[in-house]
Scaffold this motif. Structure first.
Motif, short mmCIF file in Angstrom:
data_model
loop_
_atom_site.label_atom_id
_atom_site.label_comp_id
_atom_site.label_asym_id
_atom_site.label_seq_id
_atom_site.Cartn_x
_atom_site.Cartn_y
_atom_site.Cartn_z
N ASP A 170 0.81 -1.20 0.00
CA ASP A 170 0.00 0.00 0.00
C ASP A 170 0.85 1.26 0.00
OD1 ASP A 170 0.80 0.48 2.67
OD2 ASP A 170 -0.86 -0.67 3.45
N SER A 171 0.18 2.37 -0.05
CA SER A 171 0.86 3.67 -0.16
C SER A 171 1.06 4.33 1.20
CB SER A 171 0.04 4.58 -1.07
OG SER A 171 -1.25 4.77 -0.50
N LEU A 172 0.84 3.59 2.27
CA LEU A 172 0.92 4.16 3.62
C LEU A 172 2.22 3.75 4.32
CD1 LEU A 172 -2.78 3.46 4.65
CD2 LEU A 172 -1.83 5.52 3.63
N GLY A 183 -11.10 7.68 18.82
CA GLY A 183 -12.18 8.47 18.24
C GLY A 183 -11.86 8.88 16.81
N SER A 184 -10.60 9.19 16.56
CA SER A 184 -10.21 9.60 15.21
C SER A 184 -10.44 8.45 14.22
CB SER A 184 -8.75 10.04 15.18
OG SER A 184 -7.90 8.98 15.57
N PHE A 185 -10.20 7.22 14.66
CA PHE A 185 -10.35 6.09 13.75
C PHE A 185 -11.82 5.82 13.44
CE2 PHE A 185 -10.96 1.52 12.98
CZ PHE A 185 -10.24 1.41 11.81
N THR A 186 -12.68 5.85 14.45
CA THR A 186 -14.10 5.58 14.20
C THR A 186 -14.72 6.66 13.32
OG1 THR A 186 -14.70 6.59 16.31
CG2 THR A 186 -14.43 4.20 16.29
N THR A 187 -14.35 7.90 13.55
CA THR A 187 -14.85 8.98 12.70
C THR A 187 -14.30 8.85 11.28
OG1 THR A 187 -14.96 10.42 14.63
CG2 THR A 187 -15.08 11.49 12.48
N MET A 188 -13.03 8.52 11.18
CA MET A 188 -12.40 8.35 9.87
C MET A 188 -13.05 7.20 9.11
SD MET A 188 -10.08 9.61 7.95
CE MET A 188 -8.88 9.27 6.70
N ARG A 189 -13.31 6.12 9.80
CA ARG A 189 -13.94 4.97 9.16
C ARG A 189 -15.33 5.33 8.64
NH1 ARG A 189 -14.42 -0.21 12.72
NH2 ARG A 189 -15.95 1.15 13.67
N THR A 190 -16.08 6.11 9.41
CA THR A 190 -17.40 6.55 8.96
C THR A 190 -17.29 7.39 7.69
OG1 THR A 190 -18.19 6.57 11.25
CG2 THR A 190 -19.45 7.87 9.65
N SER A 237 -9.06 15.28 16.74
CA SER A 237 -8.78 14.11 17.58
C SER A 237 -7.32 13.71 17.51
CB SER A 237 -9.65 12.93 17.13
OG SER A 237 -11.00 13.18 17.37
N LEU A 238 -6.75 13.80 16.33
CA LEU A 238 -5.33 13.46 16.19
C LEU A 238 -4.43 14.45 16.95
CD1 LEU A 238 -5.17 12.36 12.46
CD2 LEU A 238 -4.91 10.91 14.47
N ARG A 239 -4.82 15.72 16.95
CA ARG A 239 -4.03 16.72 17.71
C ARG A 239 -4.10 16.42 19.20
NH1 ARG A 239 -6.02 20.26 13.77
NH2 ARG A 239 -7.80 20.87 15.02
N ARG A 240 -5.23 15.91 19.66
CA ARG A 240 -5.38 15.55 21.08
C ARG A 240 -4.75 14.19 21.40
NH1 ARG A 240 -10.87 16.57 20.10
NH2 ARG A 240 -11.25 14.36 20.47
N GLY A 241 -4.43 13.43 20.36
CA GLY A 241 -3.82 12.13 20.56
C GLY A 241 -4.84 11.03 20.69
N ALA A 242 -6.05 11.27 20.24
CA ALA A 242 -7.11 10.25 20.35
C ALA A 242 -7.50 9.71 18.99
CB ALA A 242 -8.34 10.85 21.01
N THR A 271 -3.22 8.82 8.49
CA THR A 271 -4.57 9.38 8.54
C THR A 271 -4.59 10.78 7.96
OG1 THR A 271 -5.04 8.05 10.51
CG2 THR A 271 -6.51 9.90 10.07
N LEU A 272 -3.61 11.60 8.34
CA LEU A 272 -3.55 12.96 7.80
C LEU A 272 -3.32 12.96 6.29
CD1 LEU A 272 -1.53 14.76 10.62
CD2 LEU A 272 -3.97 14.99 10.10
N ALA A 273 -2.50 12.04 5.81
CA ALA A 273 -2.25 11.95 4.36
C ALA A 273 -3.52 11.57 3.61
CB ALA A 273 -1.14 10.94 4.08
N VAL A 274 -4.27 10.63 4.16
CA VAL A 274 -5.52 10.21 3.52
C VAL A 274 -6.53 11.35 3.55
CG1 VAL A 274 -7.48 8.61 3.68
CG2 VAL A 274 -5.16 7.75 3.96
N VAL A 275 -6.64 12.03 4.67
CA VAL A 275 -7.56 13.17 4.77
C VAL A 275 -7.21 14.23 3.73
CG1 VAL A 275 -8.23 15.13 6.24
CG2 VAL A 275 -8.25 12.81 7.17
N ASN A 276 -5.93 14.56 3.61
CA ASN A 276 -5.51 15.58 2.63
C ASN A 276 -5.83 15.15 1.20
OD1 ASN A 276 -4.59 17.40 4.54
ND2 ASN A 276 -2.53 16.53 4.57
N THR A 277 -5.58 13.90 0.87
CA THR A 277 -5.88 13.41 -0.48
C THR A 277 -7.38 13.47 -0.75
OG1 THR A 277 -3.97 11.93 -0.44
CG2 THR A 277 -5.70 11.43 -2.03
N LEU A 278 -8.18 13.07 0.22
CA LEU A 278 -9.62 13.07 0.02
C LEU A 278 -10.17 14.49 -0.07
CD1 LEU A 278 -10.70 10.14 2.36
CD2 LEU A 278 -10.25 10.12 -0.09
#
Length: 145
Positions: A40-42, A98-105, A140-145, A50-57
């Motif tokens: 994969d590209s990760l 929390g960041s993962f569950t929101t990201m998955r949604t 969430s990522l900034r908070r570490g969650a 997660t930040l890379a995927v968010v930026n691409t999307l």
């Protein structure tokens, strides 16, 4: 006559030896190549990935529908979604974040749109929801969650 028979058996033995050796080498090469590289590209760093995927999307969503790069960026977005899901879906260390569950949604929503309506633009309502979810993920990522 005995010499010919001896040569025949020798050649058969060598043929068998070389084919077994070649088979063994191929198995080792395929095994080592398959295990050593990440398909994969990760990177494996959850926060960075997660930040890379968010930026691409975000880039894929913000690009105008008539842009010549739209198809390539959508293909990259789909690949990032698949790579992220494959890498982190069964990772118990991030499953409760929390960041993962929101990201998955968010990923499921966008992937659902891409698979159901591949030639249609993403609706504005979905874009707004995804933007909100991406902001939640980043917070969430900034908070570490």
């Amino acid at each position: 006559m005995d010499f010919d028979l001896l040569v025949f058996f020798y050649l058969m033995l060598m043929k068998s030896y070389w084919s077994r050796l070649l088979s063994l080498v191929l198995v080792l090469v395929i095994g080592l190549v398959g295990c050593s590289s990440s398909p994969d590209s990760l990177t494996g760093d959850y926060r960075q990935d997660t930040l890379a995927v968010v930026n691409t999307l975000k880039q894929a969503l913000e690009l105008p529908q008539d842009s010549p790069d739209k198809a390539a960026l959508q293909a990259e977005a789909r690949q990032k979604i698949n790579d992220f899901s494959a890498r982190y879906q069964r990772n118990s260390s991030v499953a409760t974040l929390g960041s993962f569950t929101t990201m998955r949604t968010a990923l499921n929503s966008l992937a659902g749109h891409y698979s159901s309506y591949p030639n249609r633009p993403v609706p504005e309502k979905l874009k707004q929801r995804l933007d909100k979810e991406f902001k939640q993920v980043e917070a969430s990522l900034r908070r570490g969650a």
